[in-house]
Enzyme design. Sequence first.
Site, short mmCIF file in Angstrom:
data_model
loop_
_atom_site.label_atom_id
_atom_site.label_comp_id
_atom_site.label_asym_id
_atom_site.label_seq_id
_atom_site.Cartn_x
_atom_site.Cartn_y
_atom_site.Cartn_z
N ARG A 26 0.84 -1.19 0.00
CA ARG A 26 0.00 0.00 0.00
C ARG A 26 0.88 1.26 0.00
O ARG A 26 1.63 1.48 0.95
CB ARG A 26 -0.83 -0.02 1.29
CG ARG A 26 -1.63 1.20 1.55
CD ARG A 26 -2.16 1.19 2.99
NE ARG A 26 -3.00 2.34 3.18
CZ ARG A 26 -3.28 2.85 4.36
NH1 ARG A 26 -2.80 2.32 5.46
NH2 ARG A 26 -4.04 3.91 4.44
N ALA A 85 -7.31 5.30 9.32
CA ALA A 85 -8.20 6.42 8.99
C ALA A 85 -9.23 6.71 10.08
O ALA A 85 -9.73 7.84 10.18
CB ALA A 85 -8.91 6.12 7.67
N GLU A 106 -1.00 6.86 20.82
CA GLU A 106 -1.46 6.87 19.42
C GLU A 106 -0.23 6.81 18.52
O GLU A 106 0.74 7.54 18.73
CB GLU A 106 -2.24 8.17 19.17
CG GLU A 106 -2.69 8.32 17.73
CD GLU A 106 -3.43 9.64 17.50
OE1 GLU A 106 -4.06 10.19 18.42
OE2 GLU A 106 -3.34 10.13 16.35
N ARG A 115 0.81 15.87 5.94
CA ARG A 115 0.02 15.31 4.83
C ARG A 115 -1.24 16.14 4.60
O ARG A 115 -1.28 17.32 4.91
CB ARG A 115 -0.26 13.83 5.13
CG ARG A 115 1.03 13.01 5.26
CD ARG A 115 0.75 11.55 5.48
NE ARG A 115 0.02 10.96 4.35
CZ ARG A 115 -0.61 9.79 4.42
NH1 ARG A 115 -0.56 9.08 5.54
NH2 ARG A 115 -1.26 9.33 3.37
C1 DQA Z 1 -1.80 6.06 9.34
C2 DQA Z 1 -2.18 7.48 8.92
C3 DQA Z 1 -3.66 7.59 8.61
O1 DQA Z 1 -3.97 8.93 8.20
C4 DQA Z 1 -4.04 6.66 7.48
O2 DQA Z 1 -5.42 6.71 7.24
C5 DQA Z 1 -3.58 5.27 7.72
C6 DQA Z 1 -2.25 5.05 8.28
C7 DQA Z 1 -0.30 5.89 9.53
O3 DQA Z 1 0.10 4.92 10.16
O4 DQA Z 1 0.50 6.70 9.04
O5 DQA Z 1 -4.25 4.32 7.37
O6 DQA Z 1 -2.45 5.76 10.56
#
Ligand code: DQA
Length: 153
Positions: A26, A85, A106, A115
């Site tokens: 991904r 997400a 987190e 981003r």
């Molecule tokens: C994420 C960042 C999120 O914005 C994104 O939707 C992900 C991965 C990361 O690990 O950088 O799925 O959590």
Amino acid sequence: MKSMSSSRKPQINILNGPNLNLLGQREPEIYGTTTLADIKTSCEQKAIELGLSLCFTQTNSEGTMVDEVQAAMKETDGLIINAGAYTHTSIAIHDALKALSIPKIELHLSNVHAREGFRRRSRLAPAVDGLISGFGAHGYELALEAIHRLISS
Ligand code: DQA
């Protein structure tokens, strides 16, 4: 150290949310080429070094993430969550984290603040002790070190 029997290693749960099962394929320019299985292996190694017991899970379902946060109320000493997400949308996961009184971190592979605008808001940040973001797969080991410090203080 939080009260726990001396024979038992502290239990840490790492919860991974939607699309993190696709790591490696991904958007590798953002998330790198390390797979979630590789990350799990390096976390297991790190947990051994730190004397922690580890439970590492992934789900694409918001409800399952809520269930997993609630399950951490029992027999769990620290929680690390990469909610993918759902980080940016989920009041339900926020509320579950609020109800959980153990140390919580987190985690993001990418630097969400560098981003798109919608990634700069975290629904979960007000409910955790701290955030690690932008260090790729290595962030998981950093999070384990940080949670180890939190549960030992
Ligand atoms: C994420 C960042 C999120 O914005 C994104 O939707 C992900 C991965 C990361 O690990 O950088 O799925 O959590």
